[in-house]
Design a protein around this motif. Structure first.
Motif, PDB file in Angstrom:
ATOM      1  N   LYS A  24       0.915  -1.177  -0.004  1.00 46.40           N
ATOM      2  CA  LYS A  24      -0.087  -0.111  -0.051  1.00 46.40           C
ATOM      3  C   LYS A  24       0.874   1.223   0.125  1.00 46.40           C
ATOM      4  O   LYS A  24       0.531   2.305  -0.677  1.00 46.40           O
ATOM      5  N   ILE A  25       1.964   1.167   0.706  1.00 43.77           N
ATOM      6  CA  ILE A  25       2.835   2.269   0.751  1.00 43.77           C
ATOM      7  C   ILE A  25       3.386   2.695  -0.692  1.00 43.77           C
ATOM      8  O   ILE A  25       3.621   3.674  -1.401  1.00 43.77           O
ATOM      9  N   GLY A  26       3.827   1.448  -1.347  1.00 42.98           N
ATOM     10  CA  GLY A  26       4.416   1.474  -2.769  1.00 42.98           C
ATOM     11  C   GLY A  26       5.771   1.773  -2.649  1.00 42.98           C
ATOM     12  O   GLY A  26       6.543   2.281  -1.458  1.00 42.98           O
ATOM     13  N   LEU A 107       6.361   9.259  17.809  1.00 40.35           N
ATOM     14  CA  LEU A 107       6.117   8.589  16.705  1.00 40.35           C
ATOM     15  C   LEU A 107       5.131   9.524  15.660  1.00 40.35           C
ATOM     16  O   LEU A 107       4.216  10.406  16.560  1.00 40.35           O
ATOM     17  N   PHE A 108       5.379   9.349  14.483  1.00 40.36           N
ATOM     18  CA  PHE A 108       4.561  10.012  13.464  1.00 40.36           C
ATOM     19  C   PHE A 108       3.074   9.207  13.138  1.00 40.36           C
ATOM     20  O   PHE A 108       2.175   9.725  12.418  1.00 40.36           O
ATOM     21  N   ALA A 109       2.930   8.043  13.448  1.00 42.02           N
ATOM     22  CA  ALA A 109       1.889   7.198  12.992  1.00 42.02           C
ATOM     23  C   ALA A 109       1.922   6.033  14.090  1.00 42.02           C
ATOM     24  O   ALA A 109       2.989   5.371  14.422  1.00 42.02           O
ATOM     25  N   VAL A 110       0.698   5.734  14.468  1.00 39.14           N
ATOM     26  CA  VAL A 110       0.318   4.603  15.132  1.00 39.14           C
ATOM     27  C   VAL A 110      -0.949   3.765  14.503  1.00 39.14           C
ATOM     28  O   VAL A 110      -1.982   4.267  14.052  1.00 39.14           O
ATOM     29  N   GLU A 153      -1.326   5.677   4.196  1.00 39.65           N
ATOM     30  CA  GLU A 153      -1.488   7.010   3.661  1.00 39.65           C
ATOM     31  C   GLU A 153      -0.750   8.046   4.365  1.00 39.65           C
ATOM     32  O   GLU A 153      -0.063   9.062   3.922  1.00 39.65           O
ATOM     33  N   THR A 154      -0.644   7.772   5.901  1.00 44.90           N
ATOM     34  CA  THR A 154       0.100   8.484   6.556  1.00 44.90           C
ATOM     35  C   THR A 154       1.566   8.878   6.282  1.00 44.90           C
ATOM     36  O   THR A 154       2.357   9.613   6.170  1.00 44.90           O
TER      37      THR A 154
END
Ligand SMILES: Cc1cc2nc3c(=O)[nH]c(=O)nc-3n(C[C@H](O)[C@H](O)[C@H](O)COP(=O)(O)O)c2cc1C
Length: 159
Positions: A24-26, A107-110, A153-154
């Motif tokens: 999904k990140i690619g 953290l930038f994402a969890v 997406e984040t």
């Protein structure tokens, strides 16, 4: 920005989710099973994503070892953490209880990607406990693909 996904898994669900996340990140992020390589070279990466399953309230041992011994290096990167677990009410507690506090704060994402019970991959004691807990011996898959997409997406927004 170059991305590496580091993960720890007991029966393969976190590995499966790591691969879904990478797709999904690619851009072909590097995938590393921390049980096979606990000293990945982080120097060429800007984004480090750490994934673990939860067994009896704990992240996988190899993930814990990696996080504890790389705090300084990780604080220089953009770090995201995801968990594979069955807890739905408050899975954040597992992050707070298992990862170094400085990392949790940065953290930038969890992400919480759900989990699976795959009885044929469990040992005898595990099977006994999970069968009692879930009141079934049928495999259960509760992977939350929408949460994997949101996490991806984040990551893509950073690029
Ligand atoms: C013996 C055992 C104990 C578990 N303990 C917990 C737990 O404490 N909390 C939780 O949310 N999920 C728990 N789970 C669910 C796992 O996190 C879930 O099965 C996950 O998909 C395992 O991923 P893995 O195959 O990557 O290790 C447990 C699973 C097993 C088999």
């Amino acid at each position: 920005m170059k991305t590496i996904i580091l993960y720890g898994t007991s029966h393969g669900t976190t590995e499966k989710c790591s691969k879904m996340l990478a797709d999904k990140i690619g851009g072909n992020p590097t995938l590393v099973n921390l049980q096979e390589n606990n000293n990945p070279n982080l120097s060429e990466y800007d984004i480090v994503i750490i994934g673990s399953s939860i067994v009896a309230g704990k992240i996988r041992k190899h993930v814990k070892n990696f996080a504890n011994k790389n705090v300084e290096a990780l604080l220089k990167k953009k770090v995201g953490i995801f968990l594979c677990c069955m807890e739905e009410e408050n899975p954040q507690k597992y992050i707070n209880e298992n990862f170094p506090e400085e990392i949790v704060k940065s953290l930038f994402a969890v992400g919480f990607f759900g989990g699976e019970f795959i009885f044929e991959k469990m040992g005898g004691l595990e099977r006994f406990i999970i069968k009692k807990m879930s009141k079934t011996d049928k495999n259960v898959s509760k992977i939350k693909e929408e949460n994997i997409s949101k996490f991806a997406e984040t990551v893509k927004k950073l690029k």
